[in-house]
Motif scaffolding. Structure first.
Motif, PDB file in Angstrom:
ATOM      1  N   ASN A 130      30.307  -4.308  38.715  1.00 51.98           N
ATOM      2  CA  ASN A 130      30.951  -3.589  37.614  1.00 51.98           C
ATOM      3  C   ASN A 130      31.961  -4.445  36.855  1.00 51.98           C
ATOM      4  O   ASN A 130      32.672  -3.952  35.989  1.00 51.98           O
ATOM      5  N   VAL A 252      36.009   3.000  38.010  1.00 54.15           N
ATOM      6  CA  VAL A 252      35.391   2.959  39.337  1.00 54.15           C
ATOM      7  C   VAL A 252      33.995   2.334  39.268  1.00 54.15           C
ATOM      8  O   VAL A 252      33.379   2.273  38.208  1.00 54.15           O
ATOM      9  N   SER A 253      33.523   1.895  40.434  1.00 52.84           N
ATOM     10  CA  SER A 253      32.236   1.192  40.502  1.00 52.84           C
ATOM     11  C   SER A 253      31.078   2.159  40.693  1.00 52.84           C
ATOM     12  O   SER A 253      30.348   2.122  41.695  1.00 52.84           O
ATOM     13  N   THR A 318      40.469   0.908  43.038  1.00 54.57           N
ATOM     14  CA  THR A 318      40.069   0.447  44.375  1.00 54.57           C
ATOM     15  C   THR A 318      40.029   1.534  45.450  1.00 54.57           C
ATOM     16  O   THR A 318      39.155   1.488  46.329  1.00 54.57           O
ATOM     17  N   ASP A 321      36.758   3.116  44.828  1.00 51.08           N
ATOM     18  CA  ASP A 321      35.701   2.119  45.036  1.00 51.08           C
ATOM     19  C   ASP A 321      35.290   2.054  46.500  1.00 51.08           C
ATOM     20  O   ASP A 321      34.106   1.899  46.823  1.00 51.08           O
ATOM     21  N   LYS A 325      31.529   2.624  47.785  1.00 45.33           N
ATOM     22  CA  LYS A 325      30.752   1.583  48.474  1.00 45.33           C
ATOM     23  C   LYS A 325      30.079   2.133  49.723  1.00 45.33           C
ATOM     24  O   LYS A 325      28.901   1.853  49.976  1.00 45.33           O
ATOM     25  N   ARG A 375      40.215  -6.625  40.794  1.00 44.87           N
ATOM     26  CA  ARG A 375      40.021  -5.204  40.500  1.00 44.87           C
ATOM     27  C   ARG A 375      41.365  -4.493  40.391  1.00 44.87           C
ATOM     28  O   ARG A 375      41.663  -3.545  41.132  1.00 44.87           O
TER      29      ARG A 375
END
Length: 411
Positions: A130, A252-253, A318, A321, A325, A375
């Motif tokens: 990202n 966010v990812s 984070t 994130d 994940k 990030r």
């Protein structure tokens, strides 16, 4: 020879009528293939898209069409149909394959059964980075190269279609909220307007609640507190004016949308001489890079005008994130365990995609001369802004031979 203009068929066009058109010569240029542009008859190809006539997608196509016309001396021209005026989005796959249109924009997400592999790959959108600009460049190159996989080629060709280029219109959906979301606790129970699909599960993985609201109604839903956040790429957040009412941006990812394809009827493609195919391939390559650059410029605009004119605040992604994940790793494993029909080695295709992403991230990092940004909000904001000013001539160069190979003896 100039191809006749095709009549508007409307949303209720039948498969039988499309088959008749194809069998009557509507699906290919027909006749003997000329040796060169010089000896070929003039041809007008129809292009169909659901994009608005003045949209970025339409403008990028027009640059492509102009280049093809100029470099073929007017032998290949395009007749353009935007706003779904020739074929609506859910009929473009069959319409281009059967020759109702010669080329156009296809979204496999409209065809979950007919484009099962394309949709399965779209659900792998959490795999690209990202980071801007690194993830944008590497992700675009990797999804383009993945089109050369034999299973992917087989699915497209099974619909009598060749992909000219495929785009990743962003590094992934982010959150824009009416309140600050800067921790896992703050995210819990937050109502998020979602586009559905893979993003619903990602919203829930962050402890949020996905809510289905039509896009035209989302502005009011944010104003009234029906939803607290929306998830989308910056171009959409700006385009709908949502940044006027929601001021807290959390990059966010989330997964990227990575399956929008510009395609051409395979019989039409095969009817063109090699040097004409080379012209179209090179123009499609510049089109691919042009779209990538435009996406980066949209991120830059969001990062400059957002804080300055709309009061947008960037927050630390984070904590969320980390939750994403964990979810995304399990989600990819579940996709491997339930592959689409005909895909014998789903783990092999995932591994290939990951290897391509790593390969192009390394190439991109080397070309840019800098590593991906940290990030944190300040670094992300700065990277968005700098990405908009990038000169992508080097990216054009390194993606040429590998992603857009020309027919033999035409380079």
């Amino acid at each position: 020879m100039t191809r006749p203009r095709k009549a508007f068929l409307g949303a209720a066009v039948s498969a039988a009528l499309m088959l008749v058109l194809s069998s009557c010569g509507g699906g290919s240029a027909g006749g003997k293939v000329a040796d060169s542009i010089e000896t070929m008859d003039p041809i007008t190809l129809t292009y169909t898209s659901v994009s608005a006539e003045k949209s970025a997608g339409a403008l990028n196509f027009e640059v492509f069409a102009k280049e093809v016309e100029e470099k073929t001396g007017g032998k290949i021209r395009f007749e353009q149909y935007f706003n779904g005026s020739l074929l609506p989005g859910d009929e473009t796959l069959e319409g281009i394959g059967s020759g109702v249109a010669d080329a156009g924009f296809v979204m496999p997400s409209y065809y979950p059964q007919k484009m099962a592999l394309g949709n399965w790959i779209m659900d792998l959108g959490s795999m690209p980075s990202n980071d801007i600009p690194h993830g944008m460049l590497a992700g675009s190159a990797a999804i383009q190269e993945l089109q050369n996989d034999s299973d992917v080629l087989k699915e497209w060709s099974g619909h009598n279609i060749k992909v000219l280029n495929i785009s990743q219109p962003g590094v992934g959906n982010a959150l824009l909220c009416t309140k600050p979301i800067d921790s896992v606790e703050a995210a819990k129970g937050t109502r998020v307007r979602s586009g559905g699909g893979v993003w619903n599960a990602e919203i829930e993985a962050m402890g949020m609640v996905s809510v289905q609201v039509p896009a035209p109604e989302t502005y009011e839903a944010l104003q009234r507190g029906v939803v607290d956040c929306i998830t989308a790429a910056p171009s959409t957040l700006m385009g709908y004016g949502w940044w006027d009412v929601a001021k807290h941006f959390i990059p966010v990812s989330m997964s990227a949308f990575n399956s929008s394809a510009q395609v051409i009827n395979l019989e039409v493609w095969n009817s063109l001489p090699p040097d004409a195919q080379a012209v179209i391939t090179e123009a499609a390559h510049r089109w691919f890079v042009g779209v990538t650059q435009e996406v980066l410029q949209n991120y830059a605009r969001f990062a400059t005008e957002g804080p300055a004119k709309h009061g947008i605040v960037f927050h630390d992604p984070t904590p969320l994130d980390a939750l994403l994940k964990q979810h995304q790793e399990k989600f990819i494993a579940a996709k491997v365990a339930s592959p689409p029909p005909g895909l014998a080695d789903p783990q092999g295709l995932v591994d290939k995609y990951r290897a391509l992403l790593d390969k192009w991230m390394a190439k991109t990092t080397e070309a840019l001369g800098t590593p991906p940004p940290p990030r944190d909000p300040a670094a992300i904001t700065e990277s968005y802004i700098k990405g908009g000013d990038l000169d992508l001539s080097r990216f054009l160069e390194i993606t040429g031979k590998e992603l857009f190979p020309l027919p033999p003896n035409t380079r």
